[in-house]
Design an enzyme around this catalytic site. Structure first.
Site, mmCIF file in Angstrom:
data_model
loop_
_atom_site.group_PDB
_atom_site.id
_atom_site.type_symbol
_atom_site.label_atom_id
_atom_site.label_comp_id
_atom_site.label_asym_id
_atom_site.label_seq_id
_atom_site.Cartn_x
_atom_site.Cartn_y
_atom_site.Cartn_z
ATOM 1 C CG PHE A 1 3.509 -2.021 8.325
ATOM 2 C CD1 PHE A 1 3.867 -2.466 7.064
ATOM 3 C CD2 PHE A 1 3.261 -0.671 8.516
ATOM 4 C CE1 PHE A 1 3.960 -1.578 5.997
ATOM 5 C CE2 PHE A 1 3.356 0.225 7.454
ATOM 6 C CZ PHE A 1 3.712 -0.241 6.194
ATOM 7 C CG LEU A 2 9.002 -2.137 11.670
ATOM 8 C CD1 LEU A 2 10.484 -2.426 11.567
ATOM 9 C CD2 LEU A 2 8.532 -2.209 13.104
ATOM 10 C CG ASP B 1 13.264 2.488 4.287
ATOM 11 O OD1 ASP B 1 13.507 1.545 3.500
ATOM 12 O OD2 ASP B 1 12.182 3.101 4.270
ATOM 13 C CE LYS C 1 7.993 10.359 -2.234
ATOM 14 N NZ LYS C 1 6.604 10.766 -2.064
ATOM 15 N N GLY C 2 12.155 6.423 1.719
ATOM 16 C CA GLY C 2 12.366 5.988 3.089
ATOM 17 C C GLY C 2 13.754 6.162 3.656
ATOM 18 C CE LYS D 1 9.110 -6.626 8.238
ATOM 19 N NZ LYS D 1 7.807 -6.037 8.239
ATOM 20 C CG ASP E 1 5.742 5.382 3.558
ATOM 21 O OD1 ASP E 1 4.758 5.595 2.829
ATOM 22 O OD2 ASP E 1 6.636 4.561 3.270
ATOM 23 C CG ASP F 1 9.262 -6.655 4.629
ATOM 24 O OD1 ASP F 1 9.428 -7.751 5.187
ATOM 25 O OD2 ASP F 1 8.157 -6.099 4.573
#
Length: 173
Positions: A150-151, A98, A40-41, A129, A157, A101
């Site tokens: 943590f973003l 989004d 969803k990001g 990141k 989210d 990581d």
């Protein structure tokens, strides 16, 4: 209540998306492009990016995978929850994320999309990141690089909360 520190404000987000869209528009001029957003990001980022592209033919589709659940670290157990609907055989595809990581989810999704026979697959991420990178993933188009943390916000989210925040924040629990 979590503590938030702004990492990327609205103006920087908008500026970086415009810059990235300009590069993509140049790279794909005269070609049909399929943007595949990772739900969803990426939905906010994808919408803003798509509106900035100056290409004549852009298709948009989505897929959804999960590896975090309600935690701040990847479970490394990736589950495909929604597949693409558009036929991407012979098409140029950009996977829109989004955040990249660990790279494990993206690596899984790229391998999955390759089975459909696209002519090319590239990656565009709002945030790259590398702090916890575990998979050798190349991000072709990066709006912003962030070292660590943590973003949340702008689609990112924590347990389905904070996606609606208009800026990107480092969240401390």
């Amino acid at each position: 209540m979590p503590d938030f520190t702004c990492v990327l404000d609205k103006d920087k987000i908008k500026k970086q998306i415009s810059r990235t869209a300009e590069i993509i528009s140049t790279d794909y001029r005269g070609r049909e492009l399929v943007l595949v957003g990772v739900l969803k990001g990426a939905f906010l980022f994808l919408a803003d990016l798509a509106r900035e592209l100056t290409l004549e033919r852009v298709k948009i589709d989505f897929l959804q995978a999960s590896s975090y659940g309600a935690d701040t670290v990847s479970s490394e157990n990736i589950v495909l929850k929604k597949d693409i609907d558009i036929d991407i055989r012979g098409k140029d595809v950009i996977v829109v994320e989004d955040i990249v990581d660990t790279g494990l989810t993206l690596s899984y999704l790229i391998a999955h999309l390759k089975t459909f026979g696209p002519s090319s697959i590239k990656v565009c991420a709002m945030i790259d990141k590398k702090e916890r990178r575990k998979a050798a993933i190349h991000v072709d188009y990066v709006c912003c690089s962030v070292e660590k943390g943590f973003l949340v916000g702008y689609g990112l989210d924590y347990a389905e909360d904070f996606r609606n925040l208009p800026q990107i924040y480092h969240m401390k629990l």
